[in-house]
Design a protein around this motif. Structure first.
Motif, PDB file in Angstrom:
ATOM      1  N   THR A 137       0.816  -1.219   0.000  1.00  0.00           N
ATOM      2  CA  THR A 137       0.000   0.000   0.000  1.00  0.00           C
ATOM      3  C   THR A 137       0.848   1.267   0.000  1.00  0.00           C
ATOM      4  O   THR A 137       0.450   2.269  -0.582  1.00  0.00           O
ATOM      5  CB  THR A 137      -0.944   0.037   1.217  1.00  0.00           C
ATOM      6  OG1 THR A 137      -0.175  -0.038   2.413  1.00  0.00           O
ATOM      7  CG2 THR A 137      -1.951  -1.115   1.164  1.00  0.00           C
ATOM      8  N   GLU A 138       1.988   1.246   0.671  1.00  0.00           N
ATOM      9  CA  GLU A 138       2.870   2.414   0.735  1.00  0.00           C
ATOM     10  C   GLU A 138       4.318   1.967   0.655  1.00  0.00           C
ATOM     11  O   GLU A 138       4.683   0.946   1.227  1.00  0.00           O
ATOM     12  CB  GLU A 138       2.684   3.174   2.051  1.00  0.00           C
ATOM     13  CG  GLU A 138       1.323   3.777   2.238  1.00  0.00           C
ATOM     14  CD  GLU A 138       1.191   4.472   3.589  1.00  0.00           C
ATOM     15  OE1 GLU A 138       2.200   4.623   4.308  1.00  0.00           O
ATOM     16  OE2 GLU A 138       0.067   4.859   3.926  1.00  0.00           O
ATOM     17  N   SER A 182      -2.967  -2.046  -4.841  1.00  0.00           N
ATOM     18  CA  SER A 182      -3.307  -1.318  -3.619  1.00  0.00           C
ATOM     19  C   SER A 182      -2.329  -0.197  -3.292  1.00  0.00           C
ATOM     20  O   SER A 182      -2.515   0.519  -2.303  1.00  0.00           O
ATOM     21  CB  SER A 182      -3.356  -2.290  -2.439  1.00  0.00           C
ATOM     22  OG  SER A 182      -4.285  -3.326  -2.684  1.00  0.00           O
ATOM     23  N   THR A 185      -0.804   3.190  -2.935  1.00  0.00           N
ATOM     24  CA  THR A 185      -1.326   4.556  -2.987  1.00  0.00           C
ATOM     25  C   THR A 185      -0.229   5.611  -2.900  1.00  0.00           C
ATOM     26  O   THR A 185      -0.422   6.740  -3.332  1.00  0.00           O
ATOM     27  CB  THR A 185      -2.332   4.817  -1.845  1.00  0.00           C
ATOM     28  OG1 THR A 185      -1.673   4.620  -0.599  1.00  0.00           O
ATOM     29  CG2 THR A 185      -3.544   3.905  -1.974  1.00  0.00           C
ATOM     30  N   GLU A 186       0.929   5.252  -2.323  1.00  0.00           N
ATOM     31  CA  GLU A 186       1.967   6.246  -2.072  1.00  0.00           C
ATOM     32  C   GLU A 186       3.354   5.655  -2.312  1.00  0.00           C
ATOM     33  O   GLU A 186       3.677   4.576  -1.823  1.00  0.00           O
ATOM     34  CB  GLU A 186       1.849   6.734  -0.639  1.00  0.00           C
ATOM     35  CG  GLU A 186       2.718   7.891  -0.308  1.00  0.00           C
ATOM     36  CD  GLU A 186       2.399   8.457   1.064  1.00  0.00           C
ATOM     37  OE1 GLU A 186       3.338   8.894   1.731  1.00  0.00           O
ATOM     38  OE2 GLU A 186       1.217   8.461   1.464  1.00  0.00           O
ATOM     39  N   THR A 207      -4.168   2.660  -8.051  1.00  0.00           N
ATOM     40  CA  THR A 207      -4.584   3.491  -6.920  1.00  0.00           C
ATOM     41  C   THR A 207      -3.487   4.457  -6.465  1.00  0.00           C
ATOM     42  O   THR A 207      -3.658   5.155  -5.474  1.00  0.00           O
ATOM     43  CB  THR A 207      -5.021   2.616  -5.722  1.00  0.00           C
ATOM     44  OG1 THR A 207      -3.928   1.794  -5.318  1.00  0.00           O
ATOM     45  CG2 THR A 207      -6.208   1.749  -6.091  1.00  0.00           C
ATOM     46  N   VAL A 223      -1.692   7.596  -5.922  1.00  0.00           N
ATOM     47  CA  VAL A 223      -2.087   9.000  -5.983  1.00  0.00           C
ATOM     48  C   VAL A 223      -0.968   9.944  -5.564  1.00  0.00           C
ATOM     49  O   VAL A 223      -1.062  11.151  -5.775  1.00  0.00           O
ATOM     50  CB  VAL A 223      -3.339   9.280  -5.117  1.00  0.00           C
ATOM     51  CG1 VAL A 223      -4.556   8.563  -5.699  1.00  0.00           C
ATOM     52  CG2 VAL A 223      -3.120   8.887  -3.670  1.00  0.00           C
TER      53      VAL A 223
END
Length: 146
Positions: free
Chosen positions: A81-82, A102, A104-105, A125, A127
């Motif tokens: 996710t990160e 998944s 996002t960063e 995803t 962003v």
């Protein structure tokens, strides 16, 4: 000094702050009162070899790398996710961040060069990407797309 995974660190300290993937240890490394956090002031070291990230422990293993002598691949990882790699300045071969549904960063605040490729693509995803303003050279190609 024994390092543990970031998940073990947060659980042992009773903190329900979610999954922090780029943490290498369970001590307050920078004096800011947060066990396990890392920033660019922490010790950074060169890392030899190729790194294919398949789990949080793989990401933890490269958290202190300022250079990687091979490639760095983060591909097809639904759990990811990160990514925060505060030390990473260069990858001798290629950096691939692809097909992570998944993610996002992505934070690469010191990243300056790759010998062959930088490909950040198909992370639907994603962003936030921080740090590419430091990029100085890529040997063959740079591809960034959603």
């Amino acid at each position: 000094m024994r390092f543990t995974s970031s998940i073990e660190c947060w659980l042992r300290n009773g903190l329900a702050l979610g999954l922090v993937l780029a943490v290498a240890g369970c001590q307050d490394r920078d004096g800011e009162g947060v066990p396990g956090d890392r920033d660019a002031d922490d010790e950074c070291v060169p890392c030899d070899g190729h790194f294919d990230i398949r789990g949080a422990e793989d990401l933890d293993a490269i958290a202190s790398c300022d250079s990687i002598s091979g490639y760095l691949w983060m591909t097809d990882q639904a759990w990811l996710t990160e990514v925060d790699l505060p030390c990473l300045e260069s990858v001798e071969l290629s950096l691939y961040v692809e097909d992570n549904p998944s993610l996002t960063e992505l934070q690469l605040p010191r990243f300056r060069s790759a010998g062959r490729h930088v490909r950040i693509q198909h992370n639907e995803t994603l962003v936030r990407v921080d740090g590419l303003e430091s990029l100085e050279s890529v040997g063959l190609d740079l591809q960034i797309s959603h």
